[in-house]
Design a protein around this motif. Sequence first.
Motif, PDB file in Angstrom:
ATOM      1  N   GLY A  26      54.742  26.359  57.690  1.00  0.00           N
ATOM      2  CA  GLY A  26      55.656  27.227  56.971  1.00  0.00           C
ATOM      3  C   GLY A  26      55.780  26.877  55.498  1.00  0.00           C
ATOM      4  O   GLY A  26      55.806  27.762  54.634  1.00  0.00           O
ATOM      5  N   LEU A  27      55.857  25.593  55.190  1.00  0.00           N
ATOM      6  CA  LEU A  27      55.995  25.178  53.792  1.00  0.00           C
ATOM      7  C   LEU A  27      54.724  25.448  53.004  1.00  0.00           C
ATOM      8  O   LEU A  27      54.775  25.872  51.841  1.00  0.00           O
ATOM      9  CB  LEU A  27      56.364  23.693  53.724  1.00  0.00           C
ATOM     10  CG  LEU A  27      57.706  23.314  54.374  1.00  0.00           C
ATOM     11  CD1 LEU A  27      57.991  21.823  54.195  1.00  0.00           C
ATOM     12  CD2 LEU A  27      58.865  24.138  53.798  1.00  0.00           C
ATOM     13  N   VAL A  28      53.560  25.211  53.630  1.00  0.00           N
ATOM     14  CA  VAL A  28      52.298  25.523  52.949  1.00  0.00           C
ATOM     15  C   VAL A  28      52.179  27.032  52.740  1.00  0.00           C
ATOM     16  O   VAL A  28      51.750  27.493  51.672  1.00  0.00           O
ATOM     17  CB  VAL A  28      51.097  24.981  53.754  1.00  0.00           C
ATOM     18  CG1 VAL A  28      49.780  25.511  53.188  1.00  0.00           C
ATOM     19  CG2 VAL A  28      51.087  23.457  53.724  1.00  0.00           C
ATOM     20  N   LEU A 151      55.854  17.820  51.018  1.00  0.00           N
ATOM     21  CA  LEU A 151      55.810  19.280  51.021  1.00  0.00           C
ATOM     22  C   LEU A 151      57.161  19.872  50.613  1.00  0.00           C
ATOM     23  O   LEU A 151      57.220  20.858  49.869  1.00  0.00           O
ATOM     24  CB  LEU A 151      55.404  19.783  52.404  1.00  0.00           C
ATOM     25  CG  LEU A 151      53.942  19.554  52.798  1.00  0.00           C
ATOM     26  CD1 LEU A 151      53.724  19.898  54.273  1.00  0.00           C
ATOM     27  CD2 LEU A 151      53.001  20.381  51.919  1.00  0.00           C
ATOM     28  N   LEU A 152      58.241  19.273  51.095  1.00  0.00           N
ATOM     29  CA  LEU A 152      59.573  19.740  50.703  1.00  0.00           C
ATOM     30  C   LEU A 152      59.804  19.568  49.206  1.00  0.00           C
ATOM     31  O   LEU A 152      60.380  20.444  48.548  1.00  0.00           O
ATOM     32  CB  LEU A 152      60.646  18.995  51.501  1.00  0.00           C
ATOM     33  CG  LEU A 152      60.785  19.402  52.968  1.00  0.00           C
ATOM     34  CD1 LEU A 152      61.626  18.383  53.725  1.00  0.00           C
ATOM     35  CD2 LEU A 152      61.415  20.792  53.075  1.00  0.00           C
ATOM     36  N   ALA A 153      59.357  18.444  48.671  1.00  0.00           N
ATOM     37  CA  ALA A 153      59.503  18.213  47.229  1.00  0.00           C
ATOM     38  C   ALA A 153      58.692  19.233  46.432  1.00  0.00           C
ATOM     39  O   ALA A 153      59.135  19.721  45.383  1.00  0.00           O
ATOM     40  CB  ALA A 153      59.058  16.790  46.879  1.00  0.00           C
ATOM     41  N   ALA A 154      57.512  19.590  46.945  1.00  0.00           N
ATOM     42  CA  ALA A 154      56.686  20.583  46.260  1.00  0.00           C
ATOM     43  C   ALA A 154      57.372  21.949  46.254  1.00  0.00           C
ATOM     44  O   ALA A 154      57.357  22.670  45.245  1.00  0.00           O
ATOM     45  CB  ALA A 154      55.318  20.676  46.939  1.00  0.00           C
ATOM     46  N   CYS A 155      57.983  22.320  47.378  1.00  0.00           N
ATOM     47  CA  CYS A 155      58.707  23.591  47.436  1.00  0.00           C
ATOM     48  C   CYS A 155      59.902  23.586  46.486  1.00  0.00           C
ATOM     49  O   CYS A 155      60.211  24.596  45.844  1.00  0.00           O
ATOM     50  CB  CYS A 155      59.175  23.870  48.865  1.00  0.00           C
ATOM     51  SG  CYS A 155      57.838  24.355  50.003  1.00  0.00           S
ATOM     52  N   ASP A 156      60.563  22.450  46.399  1.00  0.00           N
ATOM     53  CA  ASP A 156      61.704  22.332  45.489  1.00  0.00           C
ATOM     54  C   ASP A 156      61.248  22.499  44.038  1.00  0.00           C
ATOM     55  O   ASP A 156      61.885  23.219  43.254  1.00  0.00           O
ATOM     56  CB  ASP A 156      62.378  20.972  45.688  1.00  0.00           C
ATOM     57  CG  ASP A 156      63.620  20.812  44.835  1.00  0.00           C
ATOM     58  OD1 ASP A 156      64.544  21.634  44.982  1.00  0.00           O
ATOM     59  OD2 ASP A 156      63.669  19.877  44.007  1.00  0.00           O
ATOM     60  N   ARG A 157      60.138  21.855  43.691  1.00  0.00           N
ATOM     61  CA  ARG A 157      59.620  21.992  42.326  1.00  0.00           C
ATOM     62  C   ARG A 157      59.211  23.436  42.024  1.00  0.00           C
ATOM     63  O   ARG A 157      59.331  23.899  40.883  1.00  0.00           O
ATOM     64  CB  ARG A 157      58.416  21.058  42.119  1.00  0.00           C
ATOM     65  CG  ARG A 157      58.773  19.581  42.051  1.00  0.00           C
ATOM     66  CD  ARG A 157      57.581  18.756  41.566  1.00  0.00           C
ATOM     67  NE  ARG A 157      56.479  18.770  42.514  1.00  0.00           N
ATOM     68  CZ  ARG A 157      56.307  17.892  43.503  1.00  0.00           C
ATOM     69  NH1 ARG A 157      57.204  16.920  43.689  1.00  0.00           N
ATOM     70  NH2 ARG A 157      55.265  17.965  44.306  1.00  0.00           N
ATOM     71  N   ALA A 158      58.736  24.138  43.044  1.00  0.00           N
ATOM     72  CA  ALA A 158      58.311  25.524  42.853  1.00  0.00           C
ATOM     73  C   ALA A 158      59.487  26.496  42.865  1.00  0.00           C
ATOM     74  O   ALA A 158      59.315  27.688  42.590  1.00  0.00           O
ATOM     75  CB  ALA A 158      57.312  25.912  43.937  1.00  0.00           C
ATOM     76  N   GLY A 159      60.681  26.000  43.183  1.00  0.00           N
ATOM     77  CA  GLY A 159      61.857  26.857  43.216  1.00  0.00           C
ATOM     78  C   GLY A 159      61.911  27.766  44.431  1.00  0.00           C
ATOM     79  O   GLY A 159      62.519  28.846  44.382  1.00  0.00           O
ATOM     80  N   ILE A 160      61.284  27.356  45.528  1.00  0.00           N
ATOM     81  CA  ILE A 160      61.273  28.161  46.751  1.00  0.00           C
ATOM     82  C   ILE A 160      62.530  27.850  47.563  1.00  0.00           C
ATOM     83  O   ILE A 160      62.740  26.702  47.966  1.00  0.00           O
ATOM     84  CB  ILE A 160      60.015  27.862  47.596  1.00  0.00           C
ATOM     85  CG1 ILE A 160      58.758  28.271  46.830  1.00  0.00           C
ATOM     86  CG2 ILE A 160      60.091  28.570  48.952  1.00  0.00           C
ATOM     87  CD1 ILE A 160      57.474  27.829  47.484  1.00  0.00           C
ATOM     88  N   PRO A 161      63.386  28.846  47.815  1.00  0.00           N
ATOM     89  CA  PRO A 161      64.603  28.583  48.587  1.00  0.00           C
ATOM     90  C   PRO A 161      64.288  28.339  50.070  1.00  0.00           C
ATOM     91  O   PRO A 161      63.463  29.044  50.655  1.00  0.00           O
ATOM     92  CB  PRO A 161      65.438  29.850  48.393  1.00  0.00           C
ATOM     93  CG  PRO A 161      64.451  30.909  48.073  1.00  0.00           C
ATOM     94  CD  PRO A 161      63.307  30.242  47.351  1.00  0.00           C
ATOM     95  N   ILE A 162      64.962  27.350  50.657  1.00  0.00           N
ATOM     96  CA  ILE A 162      64.840  27.051  52.078  1.00  0.00           C
ATOM     97  C   ILE A 162      66.234  27.136  52.682  1.00  0.00           C
ATOM     98  O   ILE A 162      67.121  26.346  52.339  1.00  0.00           O
ATOM     99  CB  ILE A 162      64.225  25.663  52.315  1.00  0.00           C
ATOM    100  CG1 ILE A 162      62.828  25.586  51.692  1.00  0.00           C
ATOM    101  CG2 ILE A 162      64.157  25.357  53.814  1.00  0.00           C
ATOM    102  CD1 ILE A 162      62.178  24.213  51.789  1.00  0.00           C
ATOM    103  N   VAL A 163      66.439  28.118  53.540  1.00  0.00           N
ATOM    104  CA  VAL A 163      67.734  28.318  54.189  1.00  0.00           C
ATOM    105  C   VAL A 163      67.713  27.543  55.499  1.00  0.00           C
ATOM    106  O   VAL A 163      66.970  27.882  56.417  1.00  0.00           O
ATOM    107  CB  VAL A 163      68.003  29.815  54.458  1.00  0.00           C
ATOM    108  CG1 VAL A 163      69.382  29.999  55.087  1.00  0.00           C
ATOM    109  CG2 VAL A 163      67.889  30.613  53.165  1.00  0.00           C
TER     110      VAL A 163
END
Length: 458
Positions: A26-28, A151-163
């Motif tokens: 999911g994160l990828v 992977l979570l850190a990468a999503c955070d840097r990309a500004g991807i919201p995770i609910v």
Amino acid sequence: MTLLAAAQADFPLHMPVIVAGGGACGLVAALAAHDAGAEVVVIERDPVPRGSTSMSLGAVCASGTADQRRLGVDDDAERFAADVMEKTRGTADLALARTVGQLSGEAVDWLREAHGVELSLDPNWPPAFGHSRMRMHVSPGRSGTDLMDRLLAACDRAGIPIVTSATLESLFVEGKRVTGVRYARPDGSREDIGCGALILATCGFGGNHAMIAKHIPAMREARYFGWEGNQGDGILLGEAMGAALADMDAYQGLGLLAEPAGIDLNPRFLIEGGVQVNRLGQRFSNELDDVSGQGARVIAQPGSMAWVIYDERIHRSCFDLPQYVALREVGGVQSADTLDALASRAGIDPAGLAETLAAIPHGEADAWGRRFDTPPLAPPFHAVRVSGALFHTQGGLAIDTGGRVLDEEGNPFPNLLAGGGAARGISGRGPSGYLPGAGLSSAIALGLACGRTAATLA
């Protein structure tokens, strides 16, 4: 798991791409959709995204990577697919195997270069268990938890919201098109979001006892060593929409679950020359033949237990592996200067153990076809008691090479995609087609495919 008519929806928010499930796939997928220019949100059942990835060794088998080329490993998607088809005895989907072979290497390099998620070829994982080339890539922390954190850190840097703390409950549909989702909060409230495309990355069904009894009856009484949240939610929703299922009896078993600690022992202990014996001190298989099917073999031994026997050379080689560090900390390793003393401490028949080790034909194949090209085991000796278990299911929704879910006639749904444990993998039928690292390899490769496809569809 329910389907609701699109006409019932009044979405306060619409997202081009929704990813259901915050594991590795999911994160990828979210990162791939983001990089393709689509706005994306991830909804995750747990308070902190973890899932099966966090319980794994964090190793990804990938072909054609920059690291492989740098170290002179000649590998590509065709060779990868050939290994898959040989290991699965031709029961895997060839097109999907080729896609995973191609995109796994691309994903490893892209994650490192574009998002700072380090995955490097591990030279301590030589070809084994069906791999003809050195392919295992690991993150610096050498664990699934470390990979998830990156992977979570990468999503955070990309500004991807995770609910988080959001359980996928229903899909809004119009014909075969998904128009949005409904998820439930722990307080009982529900929220609806519209979407242009939906990616189901909700993992497998190992924690759903009814589905295991139906699809993998041979393992219905086996210990489950996986994420309890793996309830097959995405598979059930896809099935309700009329999606086809494939390879539902496929699973990843474990024959190396240390007891009573409940820590999975790295297969390197066997690759480097260790053996597995039962309480009579007897070997019962080629330990390097079938990493997944070995779980059932261990369960078939007296007391459903076995022991991994290895020496100081192997102990030192594996000393810093995170799971092995944890196992030593809880007293899960027995050690002794002689085989008799080791057998006494571990509860193994000493005469049987001595006879077994003396009979190993170094330099040639044994009765099971295993060839020992490593030095003979020498004192001091070590032992870890292990059991067999079910770790992860490998069957799921039928998909095409872009990750689009297929109906019973083989036609793709307009905007429904699946990957990871929610989708059919590359392990073919049953437990014996699983290649080490194939679960995470499929997760990141199909995550990349799903994200790109979803961005286009949205």
